[in-house]
Design an enzyme around this catalytic site. Structure first.
Site, short mmCIF file in Angstrom:
data_model
loop_
_atom_site.label_atom_id
_atom_site.label_comp_id
_atom_site.label_asym_id
_atom_site.label_seq_id
_atom_site.Cartn_x
_atom_site.Cartn_y
_atom_site.Cartn_z
N ASP A 652 -1.70 -0.42 -3.61
CA ASP A 652 -0.59 0.28 -3.86
C ASP A 652 -0.09 -0.46 -5.10
OD1 ASP A 652 1.08 2.49 -2.53
OD2 ASP A 652 2.43 0.91 -3.33
N GLU A 695 0.13 6.78 -6.17
CA GLU A 695 -0.05 5.33 -6.70
C GLU A 695 -0.87 4.46 -6.03
OE1 GLU A 695 3.85 4.71 -4.87
OE2 GLU A 695 2.97 6.18 -5.48
#
Length: 779
Positions: A652, A695
């Site tokens: 992430d 993301e």
């Protein structure tokens, strides 16, 4: 406006047009009705039936137009006559052929035009049936087909009028000539129903007498010939023979009792739709003089004189012991040598080397009694160097008392034309076989270059060419100065051909220039170059073609569009018009296959694009969530079967929302793309990077334990953190957090594996981000 286009058969076309006697003729009610119908059907301003001669187009029928004719050089119809194809012009002011035409530039001039050819006997385009409007785009595309059907009606009408007039004229000529036409009906009995007026002159009987019910035609036939005539007539009626042809004698009437008259009788039967004979048509010729001469000739010398009477045959006698040949013609007439040196000509020295053994074998077999006759074809050299084909037939006619052959006699004649026809038919067969082979191979392999590699040498061989080239115009392109080369062959140049083949396989494109090749690609018309071709007339850069002493440059079509080019050059025999007819099936096939290849390439590209769109994340170019999970499932099954190590990392990007808030979403997209690019550069080829959403990314590391996987992810993390992303001259620092875990045999399902990686990622983020948390294998 340019030059006036002409059809290939212009001379023959004009001959037929004048022979029809239609020009400057009166009105035809049926044609006028058709023209009116066409004008109303298409709501046109003008409808015309035009006939195009040397200098003008004359209107056989017209509606909505006052002039009787217009010059040919401004005629739209002359383009239809030249091509033989229906022409549809939506806006003449935008068509380069007609933009400056006075019929267009005039007030209320031509804007829309559709013209269908009037074609007689399948090849002569005499004019058009056309409709004209002063409005643009007036006629829809379906107009062409309807107009073509009506044009066929007009063509049929013109043909029928012409043939009916010819029939009447021929019947009038027969009635005045030496041939008497007669017709017998079959039912209820065989009886004459028509006898031409010249029967008295031909048969010695008036037609009225022969048509009486009580008179049978066979009653005037000599008794010795009557039975044979009746028998042949019966065989004709029964369908046992296709026609009747015989000579017999007719008894003259008592008032003119001067013996008999010889008649040559030819007859055929007419049949109904069921094949039953309904009548017999006959033609009777007073052949008394010819028959008497024939009888005299038979009396004097049947073999010799009748052979001469055939007209095209020459007799010969070979006196074998002396090896002396006597012929009934001068060798100089047949072979073009000086007549004064006739006695010096040795025909055996003029034999073609390839025919000597065959001639000797046939002669030996006949002299030994193995064959009933001597029958052979051979070639003799003409004075100008070419060879004349001779067909010779003969028999041994005299032996000595010991049985040794003394003399042979026979006939021969020039069959060069026949042999040429046979050769042409053989070439046509070869072309059709080549077409079939090429189509079959293309359907199997879909490789156009392989097809060309096979076909081009065959085409060169058929035309005795030493150079050949096949090229294709780029699809969906208006340019006519570039070709993709599919085949290039130089006779006897193996090394050069190999190099060209390599370039073609890599995709060889050339820029074409020169008037000759440009005319073919732009106008779609073949070019016959009988003189040397210069670089200014034809060149293919960067390929250097050999000097061409002659060339045949042919367009390749699909329907009416030029899609490619075939060039043949340096023929040892030269290029003639019949080569075009010979090669046309192959030209149509190559053009069609080029079109099919384009369609197949477009289909393959569309499929690949669909596959790519379905499997790749559009923004970053890495695997999308669906593809990544499918790969995870495959690796999970592989582990459960073979116990090979597998690891996964869930990643992430840190503080990604602040990147979007601070720099904008465009910057955020650039960060995601750059991150994906760095992952591909740092990880192995067999590692799979996938975007799970936003993301969040994941990396599948096959055949790696958790230690190896964590090292790889840590190297990636350090590399990403060390190098900011540049966007709009701004440096954006990025980092990521990751959780890494190894697949375990205790994982009952795929989610167990991924859950550990998610938990490790959560720990990394809780511990301050920009770090990798590894789940030990034993935990």
């Amino acid at each position: 406006m340019g030059s006036v286009p002409l059809p290939d058969n212009e001379t023959e076309r004009l001959h037929l047009l004048h022979e029809l006697d239609l020009l400057d003729s009166g009105n035809d009610e049926l044609l006028d009705r058709i023209t009116q119908l066409v004008k109303e059907l298409f709501a046109a301003d003008i409808a015309l039936i035009s006939l195009v001669d040397e200098h003008r187009q004359w209107f056989k029928s017209k509606v909505g137009f006052a002039e009787p004719e217009t010059p040919r050089n401004i005629s739209f119809c002359t383009h239809v006559v030249a091509s033989g194809e229906t022409l549809l012009v939506d806006d003449a002011t935008q068509d380069p052929r007609f933009v400056d035409n006075p019929l267009v530039t005039a007030a209320n001039g031509i804007r829309s035009y559709v013209g269908a050819p009037l074609t007689l006997y399948d090849e002569y385009h005499l004019g058009t049936l056309c409709v004209i409007s002063s409005k643009t785009n007036h006629f829809p595309s379906g107009t062409k087909r309807v107009l073509e059907l009506l044009a066929d009606w007009v063509s049929t009408t013109l043909t029928d009028h012409y043939e009916l007039d010819n029939y009447r004229a021929e019947r009038d000529v027969l009635a005045q000539g030496p041939v008497c036409a007669v017709v017998w009906r079959i039912e209820p009995k065989v009886q004459l129903t028509y006898v031409a007026d010249n029967a008295l002159r031909v048969l010695g009987y008036k037609s009225a007498y022969l048509l009486r019910d009580e008179v049978n035609y066979e009653s005037i036939v000599h008794p010795d010939d009557r039975e044979e005539l009746l028998a042949r007539m019966q065989r004709l009626i029964d369908g046992e023979q296709a026609y009747l042809e015989m000579d017999y004698r007719v008894l003259l009437p008592e008032a003119k009792a001067q013996g008999v008259r010889w008649v040559h009788h030819f007859a055929r039967a007419d049949h109904d739709k069921q094949g039953n004979v309904i009548r017999v048509r006959g033609y009777l010729l007073d052949d008394s003089k010819g028959k008497n001469l024939e009888l005299e000739l038979r009396e004097s010398n049947k073999n010799f004189e009748l052979a001469l009477a055939a007209g095209e045959f020459f007799t010969w006698s070979w006196f074998i012991p002396e090896d002396k040949l006597m012929v009934s013609h001068a060798w100089s007439l047949l072979l073009g040598y000086d007549a004064q040196k006739e006695g010096e000509i040795d025909w055996q020295s003029l034999l073609h080397p390839d025919d000597i053994n065959a001639l000797r074998t046939q002669l030996k077999a006949h002299l030994h009694g193995d064959t009933e006759r001597f029958d052979v074809r051979f070639r003799l050299r003409h004075d100008d160097g070419h060879y004349v084909w001779i067909h010779s037939v003969g028999r041994l006619v005299e032996r000595d008392h010991d049985g040794k052959p003394l003399r042979m006699s026979g006939i021969h004649h020039d069959i060069s034309g026949q042999v040429e026809n046979e050769a042409f038919l053989a070439q046509q067969t070869a072309v059709l076989e080549l077409v079939s082979h090429v189509q079959h191979e293309f359907m199997l392999a879909k490789n156009f270059s392989d097809v060309t590699d096979y076909a081009l040498p065959k085409l060169m061989q058929m035309t005795a060419s030493a150079f050949g080239l096949v090229g294709e115009l780029p699809p969906q392109s208006r340019r006519r100065d570039m070709l993709q080369i599919h085949g290039l062959e130089l006779l006897g140049e193996g090394n050069a051909n190999s190099e060209y083949h390599k370039l073609i396989q890599q995709g060889l494109e050339v820029v074409v220039s020169g008037d000759v090749v440009r005319n073919v690609l732009l106008r779609g018309e073949p070019e016959f170059c009988h003189l040397p071709v210069s670089r200014l007339e034809m060149s293919f850069s960067p390929v250097t073609i050999p000097e061409l002493r002659n060339a045949l440059v042919l367009p390749l079509y699909f329907k009416h569009d030029v899609v490619g080019l075939l060039v043949l050059g340096n023929s040892s025999e030269g290029y003639l018009r019949w080569h075009l007819n010979l090669l046309r099936p192959m030209l149509d096939t190559l053009g069609t296959l080029m079109h099919m290849r384009r369609l197949d390439e477009e289909r393959q590209y569309a499929l690949e694009e669909l596959r790519r769109m379905a499997s790749v994340d559009e923004l970053t170019g890495v695997a999308n969530r669906r593809v990544f999970w499918h790969a995870m499932e495959e690796r999970y099954e592989e582990f459960m079967r073979y116990q090979v190590t597998m690891s996964v990392a869930v990643i992430d990007l840190d503080h990604f929302k602040s990147v979007n808030d601070t720099y904008g979403h465009a910057a955020g997209d650039e960060v995601l793309r750059e991150f994906a690019k760095r992952c591909k550069a740092q990880l192995r080829d067999l590692d799979l990077i996938g975007r799970l959403g936003g993301e969040e990314f994941a990396v599948l590391l096959p055949y790696s334990d958790v230690i190896e996987a964590s090292k790889a992810i840590e190297r990636l993390r350090e590399h990403v953190a060390a190098t900011p992303v540049t966007h709009d001259d701004k440096q954006i620092a990025i980092s990521f957090s990751a959780g890494v875990t190894q697949l375990r045999s205790t994982d009952a399902k795929l989610d167990d594996w991924m859950a550990r990686a998610d938990e490790a990622l959560y720990q990394a983020k809780e511990s301050g981000r920009n770090q990798t948390v590894v789940v030990p294998e034993s935990n």
